[in-house]
Motif scaffolding. Sequence first.
Motif, short mmCIF file in Angstrom:
data_model
loop_
_atom_site.label_atom_id
_atom_site.label_comp_id
_atom_site.label_asym_id
_atom_site.label_seq_id
_atom_site.Cartn_x
_atom_site.Cartn_y
_atom_site.Cartn_z
N LEU A 268 0.82 -1.21 0.00
CA LEU A 268 0.00 0.00 0.00
C LEU A 268 0.86 1.26 0.00
O LEU A 268 0.55 2.24 -0.69
N ASN A 269 1.94 1.24 0.75
CA ASN A 269 2.82 2.41 0.81
C ASN A 269 3.60 2.63 -0.47
O ASN A 269 4.19 3.70 -0.66
N LYS A 270 3.61 1.61 -1.35
CA LYS A 270 4.31 1.74 -2.63
C LYS A 270 3.33 1.93 -3.79
O LYS A 270 3.76 1.97 -4.95
N THR A 271 2.03 2.03 -3.50
CA THR A 271 1.01 2.09 -4.55
C THR A 271 0.31 3.45 -4.51
O THR A 271 -0.02 3.94 -3.44
N LYS A 272 0.06 4.02 -5.68
CA LYS A 272 -0.48 5.38 -5.75
C LYS A 272 -2.00 5.45 -5.71
O LYS A 272 -2.57 6.42 -5.22
N THR A 273 -2.68 4.44 -6.27
CA THR A 273 -4.14 4.51 -6.34
C THR A 273 -4.77 3.18 -5.94
O THR A 273 -4.12 2.12 -6.02
N LEU A 274 -6.03 3.24 -5.56
CA LEU A 274 -6.79 2.03 -5.23
C LEU A 274 -6.89 1.13 -6.45
O LEU A 274 -6.75 -0.10 -6.35
N ARG A 275 -7.13 1.74 -7.60
CA ARG A 275 -7.25 0.96 -8.84
C ARG A 275 -5.96 0.18 -9.12
O ARG A 275 -6.01 -1.01 -9.45
N GLN A 276 -4.83 0.84 -8.96
CA GLN A 276 -3.56 0.18 -9.22
C GLN A 276 -3.30 -0.94 -8.23
O GLN A 276 -2.76 -2.00 -8.59
N PHE A 277 -3.71 -0.73 -7.00
CA PHE A 277 -3.54 -1.78 -5.99
C PHE A 277 -4.27 -3.04 -6.41
O PHE A 277 -3.72 -4.15 -6.36
N TRP A 278 -5.54 -2.89 -6.83
CA TRP A 278 -6.33 -4.06 -7.18
C TRP A 278 -5.91 -4.68 -8.50
O TRP A 278 -6.00 -5.90 -8.68
N ILE A 279 -5.41 -3.87 -9.41
CA ILE A 279 -4.84 -4.43 -10.64
C ILE A 279 -3.63 -5.30 -10.31
O ILE A 279 -3.49 -6.42 -10.81
N SER B 278 -7.17 -1.77 1.95
CA SER B 278 -7.00 -0.88 0.79
C SER B 278 -7.98 0.29 0.79
O SER B 278 -7.61 1.43 0.51
N PHE B 279 -9.25 0.02 1.13
CA PHE B 279 -10.22 1.11 1.13
C PHE B 279 -9.95 2.11 2.25
O PHE B 279 -10.06 3.32 2.04
N LEU B 280 -9.57 1.62 3.41
CA LEU B 280 -9.22 2.54 4.49
C LEU B 280 -7.98 3.36 4.12
O LEU B 280 -7.91 4.56 4.41
N TYR B 281 -7.03 2.71 3.48
CA TYR B 281 -5.78 3.41 3.14
C TYR B 281 -6.02 4.53 2.14
O TYR B 281 -5.55 5.66 2.32
N PHE B 282 -6.76 4.26 1.08
CA PHE B 282 -6.90 5.25 0.01
C PHE B 282 -7.99 6.29 0.28
O PHE B 282 -8.00 7.35 -0.35
N PHE B 283 -8.88 6.01 1.22
CA PHE B 283 -9.90 7.01 1.56
C PHE B 283 -9.55 7.79 2.83
O PHE B 283 -10.04 8.91 3.02
N TYR B 284 -8.71 7.20 3.68
CA TYR B 284 -8.35 7.87 4.94
C TYR B 284 -6.85 7.74 5.18
O TYR B 284 -6.41 7.33 6.24
#
Length: 357
Positions: A65-76, A158-164
């Motif tokens: 998560l700390n190396k990923t820019k977006t939620l979309r990219q994380f799930w991809i 992931s949702f907590l990370y990218f929204f908060y």
Amino acid sequence: MEQNNRIVLLDSFRAIAIIMVIFFHFFSRWTNLYPYQDRYDFFRLGKFGVHFFFMISGFVIFFTLNKTKTLRQFWINRFIRLFPSMLFASLLTYIFFNLFDNTFLFPTSHYFKNILASITFLQPDLITSLIRHKIDLDYISGSYWSLWVEIQFYVLASFLYFFYQRKFYSYFFIMAGLLIASNFFLSHIYVNNAVILKLKAFRSIFNLADALPFFCLGSILYIFYENNLKQIKNSIWEKSTFLFFTFLLVISNCQDFKKLMLILFFIFMFLLMIYSPKRISFLNNKILNSIGVSSYFLYLIHENIGVFLIHNNGIEFSFSPFLAPIFYMLILIIFSVFFTKYIEERIVLLLKKSDKF
């Protein structure tokens, strides 16, 4: 360089976890199917290798998560990591059992519909309920159950990370604590109330809370790891969080001394990796690293196929029955290492180069 050595040790941890699980499945889980029955039933604790995987996932997902820019990219990235191996393993299991299992030793491995259930990563009971029980579904291999637990953790984190993101750590551990407390309440209340019964049914499907303390420990250990790299002291809140989830696991497992010692061993290994990696540098070797890298695919294919091979061909090792599971374990490890290195890696590269990704 030291950072890379620590991260590579995670592959060795994965290797230890998968070897534990395989020993459990090949010696203790299916004693009624082994030619040697329960003669070598010494590896019941091996099933807790899955919990070691959960701790590793907690660490790795926070790292990712700390190396990923977006939620979309994380799930991809998660899709690329998980789906190709799951598809290939499910198809392999289906084809293998339809070719060789004439006695339906593992019936669920014979049905194509179970491939469709498995590659969704959802719990089959959830899918069955969504389609109003028109089709009964199951995993094509029993060990797939843990992937649904992993997916639930990915969603929460992931949702907590990218929204908060600014308050991610606080929100994540508070939410985890609430889920664990709710799970404890539901598992210890015995009331024939319609609402309570529905909540219990919901809990049986959305079962993340059972494994959440392990994910949380892996996650807080990642925070310790990051702090150590940056030469920052762990805060009182971070230390308290670590102690809380450790205490929670100690209390919930105090009646099973062997399991408790194993859990504490997992935690100790992580602490050594973070603060004194040289003490376990012997684990950083090519064999363990290769097994660790291929552990996901090995986990997917080992149980039903391995137990079937032992059941059908173990008699050939009558002079030393212990060799049968070892032999088939080595075959599956070699195949998994080959698949991961020469097939999965190429598929991942192709998907990453695709315009869609």
